[in-house]
Design an enzyme around this catalytic site. Sequence first.
Site, mmCIF file in Angstrom:
data_model
loop_
_atom_site.group_PDB
_atom_site.id
_atom_site.type_symbol
_atom_site.label_atom_id
_atom_site.label_comp_id
_atom_site.label_asym_id
_atom_site.label_seq_id
_atom_site.Cartn_x
_atom_site.Cartn_y
_atom_site.Cartn_z
ATOM 1 C CD GLU A 88 -2.995 1.070 2.285
ATOM 2 O OE1 GLU A 88 -3.166 0.023 2.935
ATOM 3 O OE2 GLU A 88 -3.610 2.126 2.518
ATOM 4 C CE LYS A 264 -6.272 -1.317 5.492
ATOM 5 N NZ LYS A 264 -5.383 -0.478 4.659
ATOM 6 C CG ASP A 280 0.486 -16.453 11.962
ATOM 7 O OD1 ASP A 280 -0.318 -15.730 11.336
ATOM 8 O OD2 ASP A 280 0.197 -17.596 12.363
ATOM 9 C CG HIS A 378 -3.194 7.815 -0.013
ATOM 10 N ND1 HIS A 378 -2.598 6.583 -0.041
ATOM 11 C CD2 HIS A 378 -3.869 7.867 1.143
ATOM 12 C CE1 HIS A 378 -2.914 5.929 1.073
ATOM 13 N NE2 HIS A 378 -3.680 6.693 1.816
#
Length: 425
Positions: A88, A264, A280, A378
């Site tokens: 991302e 998130k 993991d 972004h």
Amino acid sequence: MSEKTSRIPGFYKLGMEERLKKVAEFSNLEKEETECFLKDGKLSLAIDKEIADRMIENVIGIYELPIGIATNFLINGKDYLIPMAIEETSVVAAASNAAKIARVRGGFKAEASDQIMIGQIQLLHIPDIDKAINRILKSREKLLEIANNQDKVLVSLGGGAKDIEIRKIGNGEMLVVHLLVDVKDAMGANAVNTMAEAVAPILEELTGGRARLKIISNLADRRLVRATAVFDKKAVGGEEVVDAFLEGYMFAAMDPYRAATHNKGIMNGIDAVVIATGNDWRAVEAGAHAYAARDGRYRPLTRYWKDEEGNLVGEIELPMAIGVVGGAVSLHRKAQICRKILGVKTAKELAEVLASVGLAQNFAALLALSTVGIQKGHMELHAQNIAVMAGAKGDQIDEIAQRMIKEGKVRLDRAKELLKELYGN
Ligand code: NAD
């Protein structure tokens, strides 16, 4: 204070080879280790065929992600360069910027608990629940001994099964025994699962019931890490920005729809480092979200408030089931080199770095959201990605991206048009 610094101005402007050289200097990487990332200017493979073929089943190849380095991190007085494996845009830059602001007031302070994981043994069809509980408690020492016989290495390091807890679930139709295991520097799932399976037959004998599932819990709430940082009000952009930030935070504190996105963002940073170190990430994700909902409502994993001087203070707390030995951590060559880049020796230290990265990531996202909005930051890389998707190559990528940004039309159809107009393809 450490003599090395992770504050490398202009790191982002360097070429890939020059960046790798800086990282190699910082982390004392050998030539062979840097060549694992780049050899003669070309990207190298993460793991060789043979290791990949042993790691999972039905292997047909290797899937790559970019690894970026977040700079500026100062955690418990030590400087860190942070390897992040992620697809991302903006995550690495955002973490580096947040860490730069946190540095003004001494960086992050982080503290991880002991590395206690929980093994669960589900017991069913017990004739007398209270008697069963009594008998398990009386056999505590024997159960711990059987568990510890499964992992002499762990015990020799001071780890191993330390305690037993019993939970009645439902109206007594199920008894769940928790085996609390100090897994030291491992993630611990294999160690804990083996122990849970070993004590299950004894628990059946003691309770007259049937043991069904014997498995680690990913709600690792005995293995918590907390990090805090003070974000200087001037460095943040002034008191008004601090207030705007806190208003933005309140949204996540009061609304689970927002809290999910808030968390998130935290995991953007944490997962990238968890992946780079071969850990993991599903286990870490499961633990984080279960912990976020521990009181029955889904909440943000961070808290923010103002100190007496008006600076912004941030805090994060979450479970962190990761290791620096065992599993893929010990098999994956690049994961080992990433750990060397980080310079972490223990699972505790890695957990402290991860919590700090999570807080940095969350701070950066909320700062952008509560001021200019998330899309501005972004845009640059997003526009480049769109240009690549349209088929741009080499210098065409920057040219088309810049034109789309200037026009305020960052879209695939526009990128294709520009490609045709400017280059005829
Ligand atoms: P592991 O069994 O490969 O390694 C851990 C072992 O290494 C310990 O049991 C110990 O014997 C030894 N060891 C040597 N030095 C140590 C030290 N300093 N500290 C601690 N142990 C040391 O790996 P693991 O950590 O038990 O298991 C991790 C793997 O289990 C991961 O790959 C994970 O994906 C997988 N897994 C996860 C789940 C889950 O999260 N629900 C379930 C099953 C398996």
